[in-house]
Enzyme design. Structure first.
Site, short mmCIF file in Angstrom:
data_model
loop_
_atom_site.label_atom_id
_atom_site.label_comp_id
_atom_site.label_asym_id
_atom_site.label_seq_id
_atom_site.Cartn_x
_atom_site.Cartn_y
_atom_site.Cartn_z
CE1 TYR A 108 -14.44 66.45 28.10
CE2 TYR A 108 -12.26 67.03 27.29
CZ TYR A 108 -13.08 66.19 28.02
OH TYR A 108 -12.54 65.10 28.66
CB SER A 119 -9.12 66.25 30.20
OG SER A 119 -8.58 65.97 28.91
#
Ligand code: NAD
Ligand code: MG
Length: 306
Positions: free
Chosen positions: A211, A198
């Site tokens: 995360y 990401s």
């Protein structure tokens, strides 16, 4: 089709078009679902390429396993792989059966084999079972896409419970180690492993500490493993999406009040749709990327990356 759907029949991904206006700049209404979220009830409906992705035979006869292949980016990858000629096994949580059945239908309609493998990747045993079932039902494995993830937005470090911390690391990084480790003995030279990381790996949001940390770990895992497996002819790469409209966001990944602005701050001015990420995986899975290893391909609407 509802007016606010983002599915488009107007053009496929190979037609020349303005990236600013290929999809509308969405302003999703505030909405909330329990994790993992169902794509079937997300508004507007994310585009996984059912009506637009056109295959050109780039993955003919390949056998792929896509974790989290029921919805969002994983679903778009499964659809694209099938249209490119691959048989596809998808994993997902049992609560996501409805989304998984939709993806399986699209894969089957492309004339390819679809295998559905529900289960929880935080269970180490399931990480091995997934691989064995995919290999048994597809007759082997050439492409592994580690894409399943958990993302829970929290305002402060003190709010991150041990349970959330452990589930996020179990799902996003430990399962990636375990599934890839189980898959290795089945991967012949010419195979590919593709991990979903990401933009959060480089630009961590203050609300996504756990995360974002797993996503940075995925980049390191990808670059290290790529070197380890290069001489075996197995290429390992990653894709780093920016803001993509998927069930992850309205099921706890983004604070509800931030949903109406989701993705609008990237240079392209809009959130991406899952099917816009799929070609990066097709490229990294196919032999045309034979000299690309340890790379992270950013698909993020223009945010600068290291
Ligand atoms: P998504 O919710 O559609 O997909 C995530 C999938 O992960 C779920 O469908 C679910 O099947 C699976 N999953 C979650 N917990 C699991 C568990 N315990 N066991 C088994 N499967 C589990 O959302 P998405 O946005 O398409 O996410 C796909 C990948 O893209 C993730 O790795 C995510 O981190 C990454 N990503 C997404 C964005 C974005 O803006 N949507 C941005 C960057 C990276
Ligand atoms: Mg899902």
């Amino acid at each position: 089709m509802a007016g606010d759907d983002t599915d488009t029949t107007s053009s496929d991904q190979l037609t020349s078009q303005d990236p600013v206006s290929r999809y509308p700049s969405i302003s999703p209404p505030e909405q909330e679902q329990d994790a993992p979220g169902l794509q079937a009830t997300v508004t507007p409906k994310p585009d996984i390429g059912e009506l637009s992705y056109r295959g050109t035979g780039r993955l003919q006869g390949r056998r792929a396993l896509v974790s989290g292949g029921d919805s969002g980016i994983g679903a778009a990858v499964a659809v694209a792989f099938a249209r490119e000629g691959a048989d596809v096994a998808i994993t997902y949580l049992p609560a996501e059966e409805e989304d998984a059945a939709t993806v399986a239908r699209i894969v089957t309609e492309a004339g390819r084999r679809a295998v559905q493998i529900p289960g929880d990747l935080t269970d180490p045993q399931f990480c091995t079972e997934v691989v064995e079932r995919a290999v048994a039902e597809l007759g082997g494995l050439d492409v592994l896409v580690n894409n399943a993830a958990k993302q829970v937005a929290t305002q402060s470090l003190e709010e991150i419970t041990d349970e959330q911390l452990e589930q996020t690391f179990q799902t996003n990084i430990l399962a990636m180690f375990r599934v890839t480790r189980a898959a290795l003995k089945h991967l012949a030279p010419g195979s590919a492993v593709i991990n979903t990381t990401s933009v959060q790996a480089y630009e961590p949001s203050p609300t996504l500490l756990d995360y974002a940390t797993t996503k940075a770990a995925i980049n390191a895992f990808t670059k290290g493993l790529a070197q380890q497996l290069a001489s075996r002819g197995i290429r390992v790469n990653a894709v780093a999406p920016g803001p993509i409209w998927t069930p992850l966001q309205p099921s706890g990944g983004t604070p509800t009040e931030d949903l109406p602005e989701f993705g609008q701050s990237v240079p392209l001015g809009r959130a991406g749709q899952p099917t816009e990420v799929a070609p990066a995986y097709v490229f990294l899975a196919s032999s045309e990327s034979s000299y690309v290893l340890g790379e992270t391909l950013n698909v993020n609407g223009g945010s600068p990356t290291p």
